[in-house]
Design a protein around this motif. Structure first.
Motif, PDB file in Angstrom:
ATOM      1  N   ASP A 213       0.846  -1.189   0.000  1.00 47.29           N
ATOM      2  CA  ASP A 213       0.000   0.000   0.000  1.00 47.29           C
ATOM      3  C   ASP A 213       0.885   1.243   0.000  1.00 47.29           C
ATOM      4  O   ASP A 213       1.896   1.291   0.716  1.00 47.29           O
ATOM      5  CB  ASP A 213      -0.904   0.039   1.233  1.00 47.29           C
ATOM      6  N   LEU A 214       0.504   2.240  -0.772  1.00 47.79           N
ATOM      7  CA  LEU A 214       1.204   3.524  -0.788  1.00 47.79           C
ATOM      8  C   LEU A 214       0.189   4.622  -0.489  1.00 47.79           C
ATOM      9  O   LEU A 214      -0.715   4.879  -1.293  1.00 47.79           O
ATOM     10  CB  LEU A 214       1.874   3.769  -2.148  1.00 47.79           C
ATOM     11  N   SER A 215       0.321   5.256   0.674  1.00 47.56           N
ATOM     12  CA  SER A 215      -0.604   6.315   1.079  1.00 47.56           C
ATOM     13  C   SER A 215      -0.164   7.646   0.480  1.00 47.56           C
ATOM     14  O   SER A 215       1.030   7.974   0.507  1.00 47.56           O
ATOM     15  CB  SER A 215      -0.653   6.429   2.600  1.00 47.56           C
ATOM     16  N   ALA A 216      -1.117   8.417  -0.040  1.00 50.40           N
ATOM     17  CA  ALA A 216      -0.773   9.705  -0.646  1.00 50.40           C
ATOM     18  C   ALA A 216      -1.937  10.668  -0.532  1.00 50.40           C
ATOM     19  O   ALA A 216      -3.103  10.265  -0.464  1.00 50.40           O
ATOM     20  CB  ALA A 216      -0.390   9.528  -2.114  1.00 50.40           C
TER      21      ALA A 216
ATOM     22  N   VAL B 241      -0.736  12.446  -5.413  1.00 46.91           N
ATOM     23  CA  VAL B 241      -1.597  11.319  -5.782  1.00 46.91           C
ATOM     24  C   VAL B 241      -1.313  10.898  -7.222  1.00 46.91           C
ATOM     25  O   VAL B 241      -1.199   9.707  -7.533  1.00 46.91           O
ATOM     26  CB  VAL B 241      -3.080  11.684  -5.597  1.00 46.91           C
TER      27      VAL B 241
ATOM     28  N   ALA C 253       1.875   8.988  -7.316  1.00 48.75           N
ATOM     29  CA  ALA C 253       1.707   7.636  -6.782  1.00 48.75           C
ATOM     30  C   ALA C 253       1.064   6.710  -7.819  1.00 48.75           C
ATOM     31  O   ALA C 253       1.441   5.539  -7.952  1.00 48.75           O
ATOM     32  CB  ALA C 253       0.873   7.681  -5.510  1.00 48.75           C
ATOM     33  N   VAL C 254       0.098   7.241  -8.565  1.00 47.23           N
ATOM     34  CA  VAL C 254      -0.565   6.434  -9.601  1.00 47.23           C
ATOM     35  C   VAL C 254       0.421   6.087 -10.716  1.00 47.23           C
ATOM     36  O   VAL C 254       0.445   4.948 -11.219  1.00 47.23           O
ATOM     37  CB  VAL C 254      -1.788   7.192 -10.157  1.00 47.23           C
TER      38      VAL C 254
ATOM     39  N   TYR D  31       3.659   5.838 -10.329  1.00 50.27           N
ATOM     40  CA  TYR D  31       4.566   4.874  -9.698  1.00 50.27           C
ATOM     41  C   TYR D  31       3.959   3.477  -9.769  1.00 50.27           C
ATOM     42  O   TYR D  31       4.635   2.489 -10.090  1.00 50.27           O
ATOM     43  CB  TYR D  31       4.800   5.319  -8.248  1.00 50.27           C
ATOM     44  N   LYS D  32       2.661   3.377  -9.504  1.00 47.67           N
ATOM     45  CA  LYS D  32       1.951   2.095  -9.576  1.00 47.67           C
ATOM     46  C   LYS D  32       2.087   1.475 -10.970  1.00 47.67           C
ATOM     47  O   LYS D  32       2.377   0.281 -11.108  1.00 47.67           O
ATOM     48  CB  LYS D  32       0.469   2.320  -9.246  1.00 47.67           C
TER      49      LYS D  32
ATOM     50  N   VAL E 289      -2.581   2.277  -4.375  1.00 43.09           N
ATOM     51  CA  VAL E 289      -2.544   3.681  -3.958  1.00 43.09           C
ATOM     52  C   VAL E 289      -3.731   3.977  -3.055  1.00 43.09           C
ATOM     53  O   VAL E 289      -4.893   3.824  -3.459  1.00 43.09           O
ATOM     54  CB  VAL E 289      -2.553   4.622  -5.176  1.00 43.09           C
TER      55      VAL E 289
ATOM     56  N   ARG F  30      -5.650   6.787  -1.254  1.00 44.52           N
ATOM     57  CA  ARG F  30      -5.811   8.246  -1.228  1.00 44.52           C
ATOM     58  C   ARG F  30      -6.291   8.656   0.155  1.00 44.52           C
ATOM     59  O   ARG F  30      -7.399   8.325   0.569  1.00 44.52           O
ATOM     60  CB  ARG F  30      -6.791   8.710  -2.297  1.00 44.52           C
TER      61      ARG F  30
ATOM     62  N   CYS G 241       4.456   6.031   2.253  1.00 45.31           N
ATOM     63  CA  CYS G 241       3.597   7.186   1.991  1.00 45.31           C
ATOM     64  C   CYS G 241       4.343   8.229   1.171  1.00 45.31           C
ATOM     65  O   CYS G 241       5.536   8.101   0.903  1.00 45.31           O
ATOM     66  CB  CYS G 241       3.089   7.798   3.298  1.00 45.31           C
TER      67      CYS G 241
END
Length: 535
Positions: free
Chosen positions: A379-382, A391, A394-395, A397-398, A410, A412, A429
């Protein structure tokens, strides 16, 4: 002197008057054009005087930081709203000026012992707090000691930790004794958390009242919403605090900030929407301001939490991000590529020769295999409270990581409360660091094991010893080698993905003006309120 050179000099003079180049750059570039030093100084003086400060008016400022959990506690200055507010309300002993020079603030002079272990500071006389109390050595000692207690959670505790003793020789002389030499010690004292506040009779401090020594008094403060300030009529500086008052607003949404500027609701906004910055700059009476410095955006991992406690997992995630694509799509080129450590081109000991971690899905797969994994899910919190476009980054990066067999989910997060509820708590994060003036300050604040802002739980034996050794090393060549090794360690083993260093991009209307802009942090090194003026 030929006509083209005179046109170039006139162009440079206009840029100096607007504050888009420094006096130092003006002198250097006009010298290259054949203008003598005396003439260049005259031109510079005329240019700065023509665009000089005026008293009066109100500054209205919109900032994309601020939370309902914020405070003016010097130990808990976690975001740009808080530091901009406290820079207006108070002063530190030293100050880094707009051109990057260390100058006196509440201290008018200082000197070190030959080994840089003992530092003596002379206080400026005639300085008053907003409550009428005169500044003395007791206030300084109490303010610094506030960050030295064993139980403090202060963000500047790592910077205060090397201080073994503080004493006063008289009411205006303070002596600091350090556990080891530190040539950068006076730079550290410019950190916002070291703002000097009134002391109580028992040696504690009174930060709750909001009485600083700065150019503005706090009238009202609603955390996460707004702050109102008014000029301090007894400010010890005659060349600062030009506005009669200032209003700071927390506006987290980029579109809302932009609309507030266009409509005239505010005079300045921070973190311009980079997607539309070029269009905003075309509008009449609106100017885009941009500086480059130590600001960097990050994705920290808690290295003591699975799966990030595995070095190979961390390395896989570093090779699974396409930094160039994110730089172009999120920052639209307003920055430079990072290398998974916090030291960028603006730093004195930046290791420009280091090979960069690049996007390499096959290498990422290799490290996953070494970790005993064929795939990985994290999980990556942003939230855009972390940084504008976090955000979106992060998307992207995914999407990049998927090619390496890494599934990034991701998450949010809400903007409000992000720094209290997500950062330092969620294992992976988005984050930003404004950076500092020296390598020691940056490493001590973000990577020293006891630091409350060590957002990767980083604790590396060799790195820790290098931090102490480099701090006390006075030989420039040796010191550079030590800081280079620290950058290598973080690149190869650290828990932070640093995709890029970001430029500070702001916008203002023609209602306000400024001198040379500091690149130390956004909003003129967070000193916009006391340094800018009504046009």
């Amino acid at each position: 002197m030929i006509q083209d050179d005179m046109k170039q000099i006139e162009w440079l003079r206009k840029r100096l008057a607007k504050g888009t180049i420094s006096r130092r750059e003006f002198m250097g570039r006009t010298s290259a054009l054949g203008l003598g030093a005396a003439a260049a100084m005259t031109f510079a003086g005329e240019a700065l005087a023509a665009g000089g400060p005026k008293k009066g008016g109100t500054l209205k400022l919109a900032i994309p930081h601020g939370s309902t959990t914020d405070s003016i506690d010097p130990a808990r200055l976690e975001n740009g709203f808080q530091t901009t507010l406290t820079r207006a309300m108070g002063n530190t002993l030293t100050e880094i000026d707009a051109e990057g020079n260390l100058v006196g603030a509440l201290a008018e002079s200082w000197e070190a012992s030959p080994d840089a272990k003992v530092w003596t500071f002379k206080l400026r006389r005639g300085v008053e707090f907003h409550n009428g109390k005169s500044l003395t050595a007791d206030d300084v000692i109490a303010s610094i000691n506030y960050h030295r207690t064993d139980d403090t959670k202060s963000s500047v505790k790592p910077l205060a930790k090397p201080i073994t003793a503080i004493r006063k020789d008289d009411e205006h002389t303070i002596v600091f004794e350090l556990e080891g030499g530190n040539a950068d010690f006076p730079f550290n004292l410019d950190t916002p958390g070291f703002m000097i506040v009134p002391s109580n009779s028992d040696g504690s401090i009174n930060w709750q009242e909001g009485a600083g020594t700065g150019g503005y008094k706090l009238v009202s403060y609603e955390p996460g919403v707004k702050a109102i300030l008014e000029r301090n009529p007894n400010y010890w500086r005659n060349d600062r605090a030009h506005f009669d008052s200032a209003e700071m607003l927390t506006i987290l949404d980029k579109a809302a900030r932009t609309n507030a500027l266009i409509s005239g609701e505010v005079d300045v906004i921070d973190q311009v929407d980079l997607k539309t910055a070029h269009l905003l700059g075309r509008r009449k009476n609106i100017h885009i301001e941009e500086t480059s410095g130590p600001l960097h955006y990050t994705f920290p991992m808690l290295t003591k939490s699975a799966p990030f406690d595995d070095l190979n997992v961390r390395q896989a995630l570093k090779f699974a991000i396409d930094r160039e694509e994110i730089l172009q799509k999120v920052l639209h080129g307003h920055g430079s590529i990072g290398n998974d450590n916090p030291i960028g081109p603006s730093y004195r000991y930046y290791a420009a020769d280091l090979e960069r971690n690049g996007y390499d899905p096959e290498k990422a797969k290799y490290h996953l295999k070494k970790a005993g994994l064929s795939e990985l899910s994290v999980d990556l919190s942003a939230a855009d409270a972390a940084f504008g476009g976090a955000v979106d980054a992060a998307v992207l990066y995914k999407e990049h990581a998927a090619k390496a067999g890494i599934n990034i989910n991701v998450v949010r997060e809400p903007n409000d409360g992000y720094w209290s509820n997500v950062w330092l708590k969620k294992p992976f994060c988005a984050c930003y660091w404004g950076g500092y003036a020296t390598e020691d300050t940056m490493f001590s604040t973000g990577y020293e094991p006891s630091s409350s802002w060590n957002d990767t739980n980083w604790d590396h034996t060799r790195f820790n010893s290098l931090l102490i050794e480099a701090r006390s090393e006075l030989d420039e060549t040796k010191r550079r080698e030590l800081y280079r090794e620290m950058q290598v360690i973080l690149r190869d083993e650290g828990g932070t993905v640093v995709p890029f260093f970001a430029n500070n991009v702001m916008a203002r209307t023609e209602k306000v003006a400024h001198g040379t802009l500091s690149s130390q942090a956004s909003l003129d090194g967070r000193r916009i309120i006391e340094r800018w003026w009504s046009a």
